[in-house]
Design a protein around this motif. Structure first.
Motif, PDB file in Angstrom:
ATOM      1  N   MET A 189      36.390   8.889-107.194  1.00  0.00           N
ATOM      2  CA  MET A 189      35.633   8.359-106.055  1.00  0.00           C
ATOM      3  C   MET A 189      34.551   7.469-106.433  1.00  0.00           C
ATOM      4  N   LYS A 190      34.149   6.663-105.698  1.00  0.00           N
ATOM      5  CA  LYS A 190      33.347   5.477-106.122  1.00  0.00           C
ATOM      6  C   LYS A 190      31.965   5.907-105.942  1.00  0.00           C
ATOM      7  N   ILE A 191      31.760   6.860-105.664  1.00  0.00           N
ATOM      8  CA  ILE A 191      30.194   7.351-105.153  1.00  0.00           C
ATOM      9  C   ILE A 191      29.500   7.499-106.658  1.00  0.00           C
ATOM     10  N   HIS A 192      28.593   6.613-106.805  1.00  0.00           N
ATOM     11  CA  HIS A 192      27.967   6.516-108.206  1.00  0.00           C
ATOM     12  C   HIS A 192      26.589   7.497-108.192  1.00  0.00           C
ATOM     13  N   SER A 193      26.077   7.929-107.000  1.00  0.00           N
ATOM     14  CA  SER A 193      25.223   8.851-107.016  1.00  0.00           C
ATOM     15  C   SER A 193      24.498   9.217-105.625  1.00  0.00           C
ATOM     16  N   LEU A 194      24.291  10.349-105.507  1.00  0.00           N
ATOM     17  CA  LEU A 194      23.801  10.720-104.114  1.00  0.00           C
ATOM     18  C   LEU A 194      22.071  10.987-104.263  1.00  0.00           C
ATOM     19  N   ILE A 195      21.502  10.541-103.065  1.00  0.00           N
ATOM     20  CA  ILE A 195      20.135  10.812-102.950  1.00  0.00           C
ATOM     21  C   ILE A 195      19.967  12.012-102.354  1.00  0.00           C
ATOM     22  N   LEU A 196      19.398  13.090-102.744  1.00  0.00           N
ATOM     23  CA  LEU A 196      18.820  13.945-102.020  1.00  0.00           C
ATOM     24  C   LEU A 196      17.475  13.968-101.814  1.00  0.00           C
ATOM     25  N   ALA A 197      17.219  13.657-100.586  1.00  0.00           N
ATOM     26  CA  ALA A 197      15.839  13.721-100.000  1.00  0.00           C
ATOM     27  C   ALA A 197      15.691  15.019 -99.290  1.00  0.00           C
ATOM     28  N   ALA A 198      14.391  15.402 -99.213  1.00  0.00           N
ATOM     29  CA  ALA A 198      13.999  16.556 -98.588  1.00  0.00           C
ATOM     30  C   ALA A 198      13.652  16.158 -97.277  1.00  0.00           C
ATOM     31  N   ALA A 199      14.488  15.902 -96.403  1.00  0.00           N
ATOM     32  CA  ALA A 199      13.979  15.339 -94.691  1.00  0.00           C
ATOM     33  C   ALA A 199      13.395  16.841 -94.202  1.00  0.00           C
ATOM     34  N   ALA A 200      13.544  17.640 -94.345  1.00  0.00           N
ATOM     35  CA  ALA A 200      12.926  18.905 -93.554  1.00  0.00           C
ATOM     36  C   ALA A 200      11.565  18.817 -94.100  1.00  0.00           C
ATOM     37  N   PHE A 251      14.418  24.497 -98.703  1.00  0.00           N
ATOM     38  CA  PHE A 251      15.689  24.626 -99.438  1.00  0.00           C
ATOM     39  C   PHE A 251      16.804  24.671 -98.581  1.00  0.00           C
ATOM     40  N   ARG A 252      16.747  25.593 -97.389  1.00  0.00           N
ATOM     41  CA  ARG A 252      17.710  25.735 -96.569  1.00  0.00           C
ATOM     42  C   ARG A 252      18.074  24.608 -95.798  1.00  0.00           C
ATOM     43  N   GLN A 253      17.278  23.873 -95.357  1.00  0.00           N
ATOM     44  CA  GLN A 253      17.039  22.498 -94.456  1.00  0.00           C
ATOM     45  C   GLN A 253      17.493  21.418 -95.280  1.00  0.00           C
ATOM     46  N   THR A 254      17.038  21.475 -96.452  1.00  0.00           N
ATOM     47  CA  THR A 254      17.619  20.315 -97.549  1.00  0.00           C
ATOM     48  C   THR A 254      19.154  20.430 -97.766  1.00  0.00           C
ATOM     49  N   ARG A 255      19.561  21.683 -98.076  1.00  0.00           N
ATOM     50  CA  ARG A 255      21.025  21.764 -98.408  1.00  0.00           C
ATOM     51  C   ARG A 255      21.804  21.658 -97.095  1.00  0.00           C
ATOM     52  N   LYS A 256      21.450  22.019 -96.031  1.00  0.00           N
ATOM     53  CA  LYS A 256      22.062  21.599 -94.709  1.00  0.00           C
ATOM     54  C   LYS A 256      22.289  20.021 -94.407  1.00  0.00           C
ATOM     55  N   ASP A 257      20.956  19.617 -94.637  1.00  0.00           N
ATOM     56  CA  ASP A 257      20.886  18.153 -94.502  1.00  0.00           C
ATOM     57  C   ASP A 257      21.872  17.211 -95.432  1.00  0.00           C
ATOM     58  N   VAL A 258      21.709  17.665 -96.681  1.00  0.00           N
ATOM     59  CA  VAL A 258      22.549  17.018 -97.419  1.00  0.00           C
ATOM     60  C   VAL A 258      24.275  17.372 -97.534  1.00  0.00           C
ATOM     61  N   GLN A 259      24.683  18.483 -97.132  1.00  0.00           N
ATOM     62  CA  GLN A 259      25.956  18.605 -96.675  1.00  0.00           C
ATOM     63  C   GLN A 259      26.534  17.702 -95.935  1.00  0.00           C
ATOM     64  N   VAL A 260      25.693  17.232 -94.739  1.00  0.00           N
ATOM     65  CA  VAL A 260      26.053  16.128 -93.972  1.00  0.00           C
ATOM     66  C   VAL A 260      26.385  14.998 -94.541  1.00  0.00           C
TER      67      VAL A 260
END
Length: 97
Positions: free
Chosen positions: A1-12, A75-84
């Motif tokens: 995969m070419k994905i170099h990094s994912l940004i995990l932002a706590a949108a919630a 945590f629950r909302q962040t994990r839900k958002d990051v899965q998307v």
């Protein structure tokens, strides 16, 4: 995969704590060393995402320690958002973008 990094932002966090979007805590999750086409690589990614979500949800944008209830909700909302986000990035990679 070419994905170099994912940004995990706590949108919630912005919603839960009424903070401006610019003040949201964030963590970077390295994926360049993972083979995301394997079950092992995907399991390691999930482990890293969980660790990062706990990190960004421990404190609010002012640096104050969240209550256990606030941290859990974040945590629950962040994990839900990051899965998307992961699904979107993965599908773009499969399409060559």
């Amino acid at each position: 995969m070419k994905i170099h990094s994912l940004i995990l932002a706590a949108a919630a966090a912005a919603t839960v704590f009424a903070t401006p979007a610019m003040a949201r805590p964030a963590a970077f999750v390295k994926v360049t060393d993972l083979q995301l086409t394997t079950a092992e690589g995907q399991a390691e990614l999930q482990k890293r995402l969980n660790k990062a979500a706990h990190k960004v949800c421990l404190y609010d944008s002012r640096g104050q320690l969240n209550t256990p209830a606030q941290e859990s909700a974040c945590f629950r909302q962040t994990r839900k958002d990051v899965q998307v986000l992961v699904a979107e990035l993965t599908s773009k990679e499969k399409l060559g973008g």
